[in-house]
Design a protein around this motif. Structure first.
Motif, PDB file in Angstrom:
ATOM      1  N   SER A  96     -51.529 -84.805 -15.965  1.00 18.06           N
ATOM      2  CA  SER A  96     -50.321 -83.991 -16.079  1.00 18.06           C
ATOM      3  C   SER A  96     -50.683 -82.555 -16.445  1.00 18.06           C
ATOM      4  O   SER A  96     -51.196 -82.305 -17.542  1.00 18.06           O
ATOM      5  CB  SER A  96     -49.383 -84.565 -17.147  1.00 18.06           C
ATOM      6  N   PRO A  97     -50.396 -81.599 -15.561  1.00 19.59           N
ATOM      7  CA  PRO A  97     -50.681 -80.200 -15.902  1.00 19.59           C
ATOM      8  C   PRO A  97     -49.770 -79.669 -16.999  1.00 19.59           C
ATOM      9  O   PRO A  97     -50.065 -78.644 -17.605  1.00 19.59           O
ATOM     10  CB  PRO A  97     -50.438 -79.463 -14.580  1.00 19.59           C
ATOM     11  N   CYS A 105     -47.199 -72.885 -25.438  1.00 15.17           N
ATOM     12  CA  CYS A 105     -45.772 -72.662 -25.692  1.00 15.17           C
ATOM     13  C   CYS A 105     -45.428 -72.968 -27.144  1.00 15.17           C
ATOM     14  O   CYS A 105     -44.734 -72.199 -27.814  1.00 15.17           O
ATOM     15  CB  CYS A 105     -44.925 -73.531 -24.767  1.00 15.17           C
ATOM     16  N   LEU A 106     -45.927 -74.093 -27.639  1.00 20.25           N
ATOM     17  CA  LEU A 106     -45.661 -74.458 -29.032  1.00 20.25           C
ATOM     18  C   LEU A 106     -46.330 -73.477 -29.982  1.00 20.25           C
ATOM     19  O   LEU A 106     -45.787 -73.158 -31.051  1.00 20.25           O
ATOM     20  CB  LEU A 106     -46.161 -75.886 -29.296  1.00 20.25           C
ATOM     21  N   ALA A 165     -41.273 -68.039 -25.908  1.00 27.03           N
ATOM     22  CA  ALA A 165     -41.590 -69.464 -25.976  1.00 27.03           C
ATOM     23  C   ALA A 165     -40.476 -70.310 -25.366  1.00 27.03           C
ATOM     24  O   ALA A 165     -40.748 -71.292 -24.665  1.00 27.03           O
ATOM     25  CB  ALA A 165     -41.838 -69.872 -27.426  1.00 27.03           C
ATOM     26  N   SER A 166     -39.231 -69.950 -25.635  1.00 30.67           N
ATOM     27  CA  SER A 166     -38.094 -70.729 -25.120  1.00 30.67           C
ATOM     28  C   SER A 166     -38.051 -70.694 -23.593  1.00 30.67           C
ATOM     29  O   SER A 166     -37.908 -71.736 -22.939  1.00 30.67           O
ATOM     30  CB  SER A 166     -36.781 -70.190 -25.691  1.00 30.67           C
ATOM     31  N   LEU A 167     -38.189 -69.495 -23.023  1.00 26.34           N
ATOM     32  CA  LEU A 167     -38.167 -69.371 -21.573  1.00 26.34           C
ATOM     33  C   LEU A 167     -39.383 -70.053 -20.943  1.00 26.34           C
ATOM     34  O   LEU A 167     -39.266 -70.697 -19.884  1.00 26.34           O
ATOM     35  CB  LEU A 167     -38.124 -67.897 -21.175  1.00 26.34           C
ATOM     36  N   SER A 168     -40.535 -69.929 -21.584  1.00 27.83           N
ATOM     37  CA  SER A 168     -41.747 -70.567 -21.058  1.00 27.83           C
ATOM     38  C   SER A 168     -41.606 -72.085 -21.051  1.00 27.83           C
ATOM     39  O   SER A 168     -41.987 -72.756 -20.081  1.00 27.83           O
ATOM     40  CB  SER A 168     -42.964 -70.155 -21.895  1.00 27.83           C
ATOM     41  N   LEU A 169     -41.073 -72.635 -22.141  1.00 25.85           N
ATOM     42  CA  LEU A 169     -40.896 -74.083 -22.219  1.00 25.85           C
ATOM     43  C   LEU A 169     -39.889 -74.565 -21.179  1.00 25.85           C
ATOM     44  O   LEU A 169     -40.094 -75.607 -20.535  1.00 25.85           O
ATOM     45  CB  LEU A 169     -40.451 -74.469 -23.629  1.00 25.85           C
ATOM     46  N   TRP A 170     -38.809 -73.815 -21.011  1.00 24.93           N
ATOM     47  CA  TRP A 170     -37.812 -74.197 -20.009  1.00 24.93           C
ATOM     48  C   TRP A 170     -38.416 -74.181 -18.605  1.00 24.93           C
ATOM     49  O   TRP A 170     -38.202 -75.109 -17.810  1.00 24.93           O
ATOM     50  CB  TRP A 170     -36.620 -73.245 -20.074  1.00 24.93           C
ATOM     51  N   LEU A 171     -39.175 -73.140 -18.289  1.00 22.37           N
ATOM     52  CA  LEU A 171     -39.817 -73.071 -16.983  1.00 22.37           C
ATOM     53  C   LEU A 171     -40.805 -74.216 -16.792  1.00 22.37           C
ATOM     54  O   LEU A 171     -40.876 -74.820 -15.715  1.00 22.37           O
ATOM     55  CB  LEU A 171     -40.547 -71.726 -16.829  1.00 22.37           C
ATOM     56  N   LEU A 172     -41.562 -74.530 -17.834  1.00 25.39           N
ATOM     57  CA  LEU A 172     -42.575 -75.574 -17.745  1.00 25.39           C
ATOM     58  C   LEU A 172     -41.956 -76.933 -17.463  1.00 25.39           C
ATOM     59  O   LEU A 172     -42.505 -77.736 -16.686  1.00 25.39           O
ATOM     60  CB  LEU A 172     -43.389 -75.613 -19.045  1.00 25.39           C
ATOM     61  N   LEU A 173     -40.829 -77.223 -18.099  1.00 20.57           N
ATOM     62  CA  LEU A 173     -40.216 -78.548 -17.991  1.00 20.57           C
ATOM     63  C   LEU A 173     -39.250 -78.669 -16.813  1.00 20.57           C
ATOM     64  O   LEU A 173     -38.869 -79.790 -16.442  1.00 20.57           O
ATOM     65  CB  LEU A 173     -39.476 -78.891 -19.294  1.00 20.57           C
ATOM     66  N   SER A 174     -38.841 -77.550 -16.229  1.00 23.53           N
ATOM     67  CA  SER A 174     -37.832 -77.621 -15.175  1.00 23.53           C
ATOM     68  C   SER A 174     -38.323 -77.148 -13.816  1.00 23.53           C
ATOM     69  O   SER A 174     -37.673 -77.422 -12.801  1.00 23.53           O
ATOM     70  CB  SER A 174     -36.604 -76.791 -15.575  1.00 23.53           C
ATOM     71  N   GLN A 175     -39.459 -76.455 -13.772  1.00 23.87           N
ATOM     72  CA  GLN A 175     -39.942 -75.902 -12.512  1.00 23.87           C
ATOM     73  C   GLN A 175     -41.318 -76.479 -12.171  1.00 23.87           C
ATOM     74  O   GLN A 175     -41.962 -77.131 -12.986  1.00 23.87           O
ATOM     75  CB  GLN A 175     -40.029 -74.373 -12.609  1.00 23.87           C
ATOM     76  N   SER A 176     -41.745 -76.212 -10.954  1.00 20.26           N
ATOM     77  CA  SER A 176     -43.094 -76.622 -10.561  1.00 20.26           C
ATOM     78  C   SER A 176     -44.135 -75.782 -11.304  1.00 20.26           C
ATOM     79  O   SER A 176     -43.822 -74.706 -11.826  1.00 20.26           O
ATOM     80  CB  SER A 176     -43.278 -76.450  -9.049  1.00 20.26           C
ATOM     81  N   VAL A 177     -45.356 -76.289 -11.338  1.00 23.03           N
ATOM     82  CA  VAL A 177     -46.420 -75.550 -12.010  1.00 23.03           C
ATOM     83  C   VAL A 177     -46.632 -74.200 -11.344  1.00 23.03           C
ATOM     84  O   VAL A 177     -46.848 -73.180 -12.015  1.00 23.03           O
ATOM     85  CB  VAL A 177     -47.733 -76.366 -12.000  1.00 23.03           C
ATOM     86  N   GLN A 178     -46.556 -74.164 -10.011  1.00 20.20           N
ATOM     87  CA  GLN A 178     -46.740 -72.898  -9.298  1.00 20.20           C
ATOM     88  C   GLN A 178     -45.686 -71.877  -9.710  1.00 20.20           C
ATOM     89  O   GLN A 178     -45.998 -70.710  -9.980  1.00 20.20           O
ATOM     90  CB  GLN A 178     -46.688 -73.137  -7.786  1.00 20.20           C
ATOM     91  N   THR A 179     -44.423 -72.319  -9.754  1.00 23.72           N
ATOM     92  CA  THR A 179     -43.340 -71.413 -10.155  1.00 23.72           C
ATOM     93  C   THR A 179     -43.523 -70.979 -11.604  1.00 23.72           C
ATOM     94  O   THR A 179     -43.325 -69.799 -11.943  1.00 23.72           O
ATOM     95  CB  THR A 179     -41.976 -72.098  -9.988  1.00 23.72           C
ATOM     96  N   TYR A 180     -43.902 -71.914 -12.467  1.00 23.07           N
ATOM     97  CA  TYR A 180     -44.127 -71.597 -13.879  1.00 23.07           C
ATOM     98  C   TYR A 180     -45.174 -70.503 -14.027  1.00 23.07           C
ATOM     99  O   TYR A 180     -44.982 -69.536 -14.780  1.00 23.07           O
ATOM    100  CB  TYR A 180     -44.568 -72.858 -14.622  1.00 23.07           C
ATOM    101  N   LEU A 181     -46.280 -70.643 -13.310  1.00 23.95           N
ATOM    102  CA  LEU A 181     -47.369 -69.678 -13.453  1.00 23.95           C
ATOM    103  C   LEU A 181     -46.951 -68.283 -13.011  1.00 23.95           C
ATOM    104  O   LEU A 181     -47.192 -67.301 -13.710  1.00 23.95           O
ATOM    105  CB  LEU A 181     -48.582 -70.148 -12.643  1.00 23.95           C
TER     106      LEU A 181
END
Length: 212
Positions: A96-97, A105-106, A165-181
């Motif tokens: 799991s990436p 994020c934490l 941190a909040s936006l990063s965590l939301w992106l990480l859990l809701s978007q693809s890894v490519q989109t997150y990066l």
């Protein structure tokens, strides 16, 4: 800009904004932009496990390059190497990436709380950060105007890092890894770059007022 101090003390000079940017840009590229670009390239070309291997190789390659040049290896770089190794092992073991990016994020959440909770203290966390970058005499740090500056900066950076941190965590859990990066790297660059500029200009204003 020079702040007038008692005769026995040397003037405190804040470097020009251009000099500060030239000093910070290589560190931002090395610490924020290039690691993400390297991981993303590895992910596209080799998949998750190849990306993890490339990320670890990048960090340790940077250490080897410094040693080969005879340059000192900062403690923060060694800490980053140990951290990225643990993250890569966990992500590789689980496939799991998300686990690779969850710890940063934490960590940003903890930093934001550190800024906010230490704001009313005599020596807030943000003061330690500022004085590491720009040594200031003790009597200047105790001035009421400087103390108000550090309270304001603690609230500013605490809020910005919490948002980061909040936006990063939301992106990480809701978007693809490519989109997150892609999105997170751009977002953090704009968010922290803008906040850093506000902080530098605020410090210049504060020191100018003290020098009157």
């Amino acid at each position: 800009m020079t702040v007038l101090l008692p005769p026995q003390a040397a003037p405190v000079t804040l470097p020009r904004l251009g000099a500060l940017l030239r000093h910070a840009t290589p560190r931002v590229l090395e610490g924020m932009v290039l690691p993400v670009a390297v991981f993303y390239a590895g992910l596209v070309l080799f998949g998750l496990y190849g990306a993890l291997a490339v990320a670890v190789t990048w960090v340790y390659g940077g250490i080897a390059w410094r040693l080969a040049k005879g340059a000192p290896v900062p403690g923060t770089v060694l800490l980053a190497a140990g951290t990225v190794t643990v993250r890569a092992v966990l992500a590789g073991a689980t496939g799991s990436p998300v686990l690779f990016f969850l710890q940063p994020c934490l960590g940003v959440f903890c930093v934001s709380m550190g800024f906010l909770f230490t704001a009313p203290l005599r020596r807030p966390l943000i003061q330690r950060v500022v004085t590491d970058l720009l040594p200031l005499p003790e009597h200047l740090l105790e001035h009421p105007r400087m103390r108000r500056f550090f309270v304001w900066q603690s609230v500013l950076w605490g809020g910005v890092q919490f948002l980061n941190a909040s936006l990063s965590l939301w992106l990480l859990l809701s978007q693809s890894v490519q989109t997150y990066l892609v999105v997170r790297t751009s977002l953090v660059a704009v968010l922290l770059g803008g906040t850093g500029l506000v902080s530098v200009l605020s410090l210049r204003h504060c020191l100018r007022r003290l020098g009157r």
